[in-house]
Design a protein around this motif. Structure first.
Motif, mmCIF file in Angstrom:
data_model
loop_
_atom_site.group_PDB
_atom_site.id
_atom_site.type_symbol
_atom_site.label_atom_id
_atom_site.label_comp_id
_atom_site.label_asym_id
_atom_site.label_seq_id
_atom_site.Cartn_x
_atom_site.Cartn_y
_atom_site.Cartn_z
ATOM 1 N N TRP A 133 48.942 35.920 51.584
ATOM 2 C CA TRP A 133 49.057 35.158 50.691
ATOM 3 C C TRP A 133 50.225 34.142 50.614
ATOM 4 O O TRP A 133 50.504 33.146 50.196
ATOM 5 N N GLY B 85 45.875 30.787 54.532
ATOM 6 C CA GLY B 85 46.415 32.054 54.443
ATOM 7 C C GLY B 85 45.976 32.940 55.238
ATOM 8 O O GLY B 85 45.579 34.372 54.682
ATOM 9 N N SER C 34 51.548 32.370 52.893
ATOM 10 C CA SER C 34 51.576 30.862 53.478
ATOM 11 C C SER C 34 50.275 30.204 53.085
ATOM 12 O O SER C 34 50.531 29.060 53.471
ATOM 13 N N GLU C 35 49.671 30.637 52.081
ATOM 14 C CA GLU C 35 48.402 29.840 52.033
ATOM 15 C C GLU C 35 48.641 28.753 50.592
ATOM 16 O O GLU C 35 49.665 28.716 49.874
#
Length: 211
Positions: free
Chosen positions: A96, A92, A98-99
Motif C-alpha cells: 500500500w 501498489g 506506493s499505490e
C-alpha cells in the motif's frame, strides 16, 4: 457464476465492444472470471468479476485513503499492468505504501469506451475549474451515471462507472465533500492534456449495474 451474472456480463461486454455475444456457455459454470481478447474492436483484455452485495461495511483503503467498494456492481477489470512508462507502482503491487487512492467517475457506455481506448478528456463542467472530476464515494458517481444510462439489445437498462487510481500529488480536493479534480487548463494542447491525464488519473475497471 449464476445465469443472471453471466447475462449481465455478456450484455456489458457486447455494449462495450459492439460484438453481440449470444451464447452464455462462453462463461464457464462455476467460474468467477474469464479473460477475453477483443482484437480490432477494443484493445483491452477484460477480466470479468462479479461483485456480490455485502451487508457489512463496504469501506476500504488504498493509498492510505478510504473509498467505498463497489459491492453490487459487475466489474470489467482492464489490463493495465505495464501500460504506463513509470511502471506499476500506482497500483501498489508491492504494498500500500506506493499505490494511488481509488476514485470513481460516472459516465456513459460511449464515454467508457472512449476512456478505455484513449484516455480521459476534460469535460465542460467547471464548477471548480476545467478538468477531470471523480470521487472516492461510488454513490456520488452513481448519481452522474444515472443520467447517462444505456439500454441493451435485450431491453434492459444499465448504468456505468469508471473505477480509477488517482495521483494524490496532482489532485485538487474541492470544497464539496468527496469531489476531486484533476485540473486541465483551457487551451491545453491535446498532447499536453494526454500527458497531464495519464500521469494523474488511470482507469483500471469498468463497473456496470442494472437499473
Amino acid at each position: 457464476m449464476s445465469e443472471i451474472s453471466r447475462e449481465v456480463l455478456l450484455e456489458g461486454l457486447s455494449a462495450l465492444t459492439g460484438i453481440t455475444l449470444k451464447s452464455r456457455t462462453e462463461l464457464q459454470e462455476g467460474s468467477t472470471a474469464v479473460e477475453l481478447t477483443v482484437e480490432n474492436v477494443l484493445p483491452v483484455v477484460f477480466k470479468m468479476v462479479f461483485k456480490s452485495v455485502r451487508t457489512s461495511s463496504s469501506k476500504c483503503s488504498r493509498g492510505k485513503e478510504s473509498y467505498t467498494r463497489p459491492w453490487g456492481w459487475y466489474r470489467f477489470t482492464l489490463k493495465v499492468l505495464d501500460k504506463y512508462p513509470d511502471g506499476n507502482t500506482w497500483l501498489g503491487p508491492d504494498g500500500w505504501r506506493s499505490e494511488w487512492p481509488v476514485s470513481f467517475h460516472g459516465t456513459s457506455i460511449e464515454g467508457a469506451k472512449g476512456i478505455t481506448e484513449t484516455h480521459y478528456k476534460a469535460g465542460p463542467r467547471d464548477t471548480y475549474g476545467r478538468g477531470i472530476y471523480s470521487t472516492p464515494d461510488i454513490s456520488i458517481a452513481e448519481r452522474y451515471a444515472m443520467s447517462k444510462k444505456f439500454t441493451s439489445k435485450n431491453g434492459k437498462t444499465y448504468k456505468v462507472i469508471m473505477q480509477n487510481r488517482i495521483n494524490p500529488e496532482k489532485r485538487i480536493i474541492t470544497e464539496e465533500i468527496d469531489y476531486w479534480l484533476i485540473p486541465v487548463p483551457e487551451e491545453t494542447s491535446p498532447e499536453m492534456e494526454k500527458e497531464i491525464v495519464e500521469t494523474s488519473i488511470r482507469p483500471y475497471g469498468i463497473l456496470i449495474k442494472e437499473v
